[in-house]
Design a protein around this motif. Sequence first.
Motif, PDB file in Angstrom:
ATOM      1  N   GLN A   1       0.815  -1.210   0.000  1.00 40.13           N
ATOM      2  CA  GLN A   1       0.000   0.000   0.000  1.00 40.13           C
ATOM      3  C   GLN A   1       0.854   1.268   0.000  1.00 40.13           C
ATOM      4  OE1 GLN A   1      -2.429  -0.444   3.521  1.00 40.13           O
ATOM      5  NE2 GLN A   1      -3.832  -1.896   2.536  1.00 40.13           N
ATOM      6  N   GLY A   2       2.176   1.076   0.002  1.00 42.50           N
ATOM      7  CA  GLY A   2       3.069   2.218   0.011  1.00 42.50           C
ATOM      8  C   GLY A   2       3.207   2.888   1.366  1.00 42.50           C
ATOM      9  N   ARG A   3       2.853   2.207   2.433  1.00 36.93           N
ATOM     10  CA  ARG A   3       2.906   2.779   3.786  1.00 36.93           C
ATOM     11  C   ARG A   3       4.254   2.399   4.414  1.00 36.93           C
ATOM     12  NH1 ARG A   3      -2.978   1.057   6.106  1.00 36.93           N
ATOM     13  NH2 ARG A   3      -2.527   2.646   7.685  1.00 36.93           N
ATOM     14  N   GLN A   4       5.243   3.175   4.126  1.00 40.66           N
ATOM     15  CA  GLN A   4       6.620   2.845   4.481  1.00 40.66           C
ATOM     16  C   GLN A   4       6.873   2.897   5.988  1.00 40.66           C
ATOM     17  OE1 GLN A   4       8.146   5.920   2.050  1.00 40.66           O
ATOM     18  NE2 GLN A   4       8.419   4.649   0.236  1.00 40.66           N
ATOM     19  N   PHE A   5       6.303   3.895   6.661  1.00 39.66           N
ATOM     20  CA  PHE A   5       6.533   4.009   8.098  1.00 39.66           C
ATOM     21  C   PHE A   5       5.973   2.801   8.848  1.00 39.66           C
ATOM     22  CE2 PHE A   5       4.908   5.206  12.307  1.00 39.66           C
ATOM     23  CZ  PHE A   5       6.093   5.587  12.917  1.00 39.66           C
TER      24      PHE A   5
END
Length: 212
Positions: free
Chosen positions: A90-94
Amino acid sequence: MSTETSPWEEHFGSRENQSKAAQLGMWIFLGSEVLLFTNLFVGYAVYRYYYPEVFVEASKHLATGWATVQTVLLVTSSLFVALAVHYIRQGRQFLTALVLLVAMGMGVGFLGIKGWEYWKHWTEGALPGEFYRLEDLPVQGGSLFFTLYFLLTGLHAVHMLVALGLLGWLVWGAVSGKYTAEYHIPVEVGGLYWHLVDVFWLFIYPLLYLVE
Protein backbone atom coordinates in the motif's frame (compact mmCIF):
# COMPACT_ATOMS: atom_id res chain seq x y z
CA MET A 1 7.62 5.92 -13.83
CA SER A 2 11.00 6.93 -12.46
CA THR A 3 13.60 4.41 -11.48
CA GLU A 4 13.90 6.11 -8.09
CA THR A 5 10.46 4.97 -7.04
CA SER A 6 10.45 1.67 -8.93
CA PRO A 7 14.00 0.48 -9.69
CA TRP A 8 14.67 -2.53 -11.87
CA GLU A 9 17.60 -3.84 -13.84
CA GLU A 10 17.25 -3.42 -17.61
CA HIS A 11 18.46 -6.91 -18.46
CA PHE A 12 15.31 -8.35 -16.86
CA GLY A 13 13.20 -6.52 -19.42
CA SER A 14 10.59 -5.38 -16.92
CA ARG A 15 9.97 -4.93 -13.22
CA GLU A 16 7.59 -7.90 -13.28
CA ASN A 17 10.27 -10.21 -14.70
CA GLN A 18 12.75 -9.03 -12.07
CA SER A 19 10.26 -9.75 -9.30
CA LYS A 20 9.58 -13.25 -10.62
CA ALA A 21 13.32 -13.94 -10.90
CA ALA A 22 13.91 -12.77 -7.33
CA GLN A 23 11.08 -14.94 -6.03
CA LEU A 24 12.33 -17.98 -7.94
CA GLY A 25 15.84 -17.46 -6.65
CA MET A 26 14.61 -17.21 -3.08
CA TRP A 27 12.48 -20.36 -3.39
CA ILE A 28 15.49 -22.29 -4.73
CA PHE A 29 17.58 -21.05 -1.82
CA LEU A 30 14.83 -21.94 0.67
CA GLY A 31 14.67 -25.42 -0.84
CA SER A 32 18.38 -25.92 -0.13
CA GLU A 33 17.79 -24.80 3.47
CA VAL A 34 14.99 -27.33 3.82
CA LEU A 35 17.32 -30.10 2.65
CA LEU A 36 19.90 -29.04 5.24
CA PHE A 37 17.49 -29.26 8.15
CA THR A 38 15.85 -32.41 6.79
CA ASN A 39 19.17 -34.26 7.10
CA LEU A 40 19.35 -33.29 10.77
CA PHE A 41 15.74 -34.31 11.36
CA VAL A 42 16.43 -37.72 9.80
CA GLY A 43 19.49 -38.15 12.03
CA TYR A 44 17.37 -37.26 15.03
CA ALA A 45 14.75 -39.87 14.06
CA VAL A 46 17.38 -42.59 13.72
CA TYR A 47 18.97 -41.95 17.13
CA ARG A 48 15.61 -41.56 18.83
CA TYR A 49 14.72 -45.00 17.49
CA TYR A 50 17.79 -46.49 19.18
CA TYR A 51 17.48 -44.55 22.47
CA PRO A 52 13.75 -43.82 22.99
CA GLU A 53 13.78 -43.92 26.81
CA VAL A 54 16.91 -41.79 27.13
CA PHE A 55 15.52 -39.17 24.73
CA VAL A 56 12.33 -38.92 26.78
CA GLU A 57 14.29 -38.39 30.01
CA ALA A 58 16.73 -35.98 28.35
CA SER A 59 13.85 -33.88 27.07
CA LYS A 60 12.73 -33.32 30.65
CA HIS A 61 15.96 -31.39 31.27
CA LEU A 62 14.91 -28.77 28.72
CA ALA A 63 12.96 -25.63 29.60
CA THR A 64 9.69 -26.53 27.87
CA GLY A 65 7.81 -23.56 29.30
CA TRP A 66 10.32 -21.07 27.95
CA ALA A 67 10.42 -22.91 24.62
CA THR A 68 6.67 -22.40 24.42
CA VAL A 69 7.21 -18.68 24.97
CA GLN A 70 9.79 -18.74 22.17
CA THR A 71 7.27 -20.43 19.89
CA VAL A 72 4.66 -17.78 20.61
CA LEU A 73 7.22 -15.05 19.91
CA LEU A 74 8.19 -16.50 16.53
CA VAL A 75 4.64 -17.22 15.40
CA THR A 76 3.60 -13.69 16.35
CA SER A 77 6.67 -12.21 14.65
CA SER A 78 5.65 -13.93 11.41
CA LEU A 79 2.31 -12.15 11.67
CA PHE A 80 4.09 -8.79 11.88
CA VAL A 81 6.32 -9.66 8.92
CA ALA A 82 3.20 -10.54 6.92
CA LEU A 83 1.77 -7.16 7.95
CA ALA A 84 4.93 -5.50 6.65
CA VAL A 85 4.32 -7.00 3.22
CA HIS A 86 0.70 -5.86 3.40
CA TYR A 87 1.65 -2.30 4.33
CA ILE A 88 4.42 -1.90 1.76
CA ARG A 89 2.07 -3.02 -0.99
CA GLN A 90 0.00 0.00 0.00
CA GLY A 91 3.07 2.22 0.01
CA ARG A 92 2.91 2.78 3.79
CA GLN A 93 6.62 2.85 4.48
CA PHE A 94 6.53 4.01 8.10
CA LEU A 95 4.15 1.25 9.17
CA THR A 96 6.24 -1.26 7.24
CA ALA A 97 9.36 -0.25 9.17
CA LEU A 98 7.45 -0.21 12.46
CA VAL A 99 6.05 -3.73 12.22
CA LEU A 100 9.41 -5.05 11.04
CA LEU A 101 11.03 -3.52 14.13
CA VAL A 102 8.44 -5.25 16.32
CA ALA A 103 9.23 -8.57 14.61
CA MET A 104 12.94 -7.96 15.19
CA GLY A 105 12.28 -7.30 18.88
CA MET A 106 10.52 -10.64 19.17
CA GLY A 107 13.41 -12.33 17.39
CA VAL A 108 15.89 -10.77 19.83
CA GLY A 109 13.71 -11.97 22.70
CA PHE A 110 13.77 -15.48 21.25
CA LEU A 111 17.57 -15.48 21.08
CA GLY A 112 17.83 -14.04 24.59
CA ILE A 113 15.83 -16.96 25.97
CA LYS A 114 17.93 -19.41 23.98
CA GLY A 115 21.14 -17.87 25.36
CA TRP A 116 19.84 -18.28 28.92
CA GLU A 117 18.94 -21.90 28.16
CA TYR A 118 22.44 -22.58 26.82
CA TRP A 119 23.94 -21.12 29.98
CA LYS A 120 21.69 -23.37 32.07
CA HIS A 121 22.86 -26.46 30.18
CA TRP A 122 26.48 -25.37 30.57
CA THR A 123 26.17 -25.14 34.35
CA GLU A 124 24.55 -28.55 34.73
CA GLY A 125 26.83 -30.31 32.24
CA ALA A 126 24.16 -31.10 29.65
CA LEU A 127 26.60 -30.63 26.78
CA PRO A 128 27.46 -32.55 23.60
CA GLY A 129 30.20 -35.10 23.06
CA GLU A 130 33.19 -35.23 25.40
CA PHE A 131 31.90 -32.25 27.39
CA TYR A 132 28.86 -34.18 28.63
CA ARG A 133 28.78 -34.26 32.45
CA LEU A 134 25.12 -34.85 33.29
CA GLU A 135 24.94 -37.67 35.83
CA ASP A 136 21.18 -38.24 35.59
CA LEU A 137 21.38 -39.81 32.13
CA PRO A 138 23.63 -42.45 30.53
CA VAL A 139 26.47 -40.94 28.57
CA GLN A 140 25.79 -42.70 25.28
CA GLY A 141 22.15 -41.74 24.67
CA GLY A 142 22.26 -38.55 26.70
CA SER A 143 25.27 -37.17 24.89
CA LEU A 144 23.66 -37.93 21.53
CA PHE A 145 20.48 -36.12 22.50
CA PHE A 146 22.28 -32.97 23.55
CA THR A 147 24.55 -33.13 20.51
CA LEU A 148 21.45 -33.10 18.32
CA TYR A 149 19.90 -30.44 20.54
CA PHE A 150 22.81 -28.05 20.10
CA LEU A 151 23.11 -28.82 16.37
CA LEU A 152 19.45 -28.13 15.69
CA THR A 153 18.96 -25.13 17.97
CA GLY A 154 22.40 -23.70 17.23
CA LEU A 155 21.93 -23.87 13.47
CA HIS A 156 18.49 -22.36 13.90
CA ALA A 157 19.95 -19.55 16.03
CA VAL A 158 22.47 -18.76 13.29
CA HIS A 159 19.62 -18.54 10.80
CA MET A 160 17.78 -16.28 13.22
CA LEU A 161 20.77 -13.92 13.35
CA VAL A 162 20.88 -13.80 9.54
CA ALA A 163 17.13 -13.18 9.41
CA LEU A 164 17.44 -10.35 11.95
CA GLY A 165 20.14 -8.72 9.86
CA LEU A 166 17.91 -9.05 6.81
CA LEU A 167 14.96 -7.43 8.57
CA GLY A 168 17.22 -4.63 9.76
CA TRP A 169 18.26 -4.01 6.16
CA LEU A 170 14.58 -3.96 5.12
CA VAL A 171 13.78 -1.46 7.87
CA TRP A 172 16.51 0.83 6.58
CA GLY A 173 15.18 0.49 3.04
CA ALA A 174 11.62 1.29 4.11
CA VAL A 175 12.67 4.32 6.17
CA SER A 176 14.84 5.66 3.36
CA GLY A 177 11.98 5.32 0.88
CA LYS A 178 13.65 2.61 -1.18
CA TYR A 179 10.50 0.45 -1.26
CA THR A 180 7.15 1.59 -2.60
CA ALA A 181 3.78 0.16 -3.58
CA GLU A 182 5.26 -0.45 -7.04
CA TYR A 183 8.62 -1.86 -5.92
CA HIS A 184 8.65 -4.01 -2.80
CA ILE A 185 10.00 -7.41 -3.86
CA PRO A 186 12.87 -7.31 -1.29
CA VAL A 187 10.30 -7.11 1.51
CA GLU A 188 8.41 -10.07 0.10
CA VAL A 189 11.43 -12.34 -0.38
CA GLY A 190 12.92 -11.26 2.95
CA GLY A 191 9.62 -12.15 4.59
CA LEU A 192 9.76 -15.61 3.02
CA TYR A 193 13.11 -16.25 4.66
CA TRP A 194 11.83 -15.15 8.06
CA HIS A 195 8.78 -17.41 7.73
CA LEU A 196 10.96 -20.40 6.82
CA VAL A 197 13.16 -19.89 9.88
CA ASP A 198 9.99 -19.85 11.98
CA VAL A 199 8.73 -23.04 10.34
CA PHE A 200 12.00 -24.81 11.18
CA TRP A 201 11.41 -23.97 14.84
CA LEU A 202 7.88 -25.40 14.66
CA PHE A 203 9.52 -28.74 13.84
CA ILE A 204 12.38 -28.40 16.34
CA TYR A 205 10.09 -27.48 19.24
CA PRO A 206 8.08 -30.73 19.42
CA LEU A 207 11.01 -32.95 18.45
CA LEU A 208 13.16 -31.76 21.36
CA TYR A 209 10.81 -30.36 23.99
CA LEU A 210 7.69 -32.56 23.67
CA VAL A 211 9.30 -36.00 23.55
CA GLU A 212 7.02 -38.71 24.94
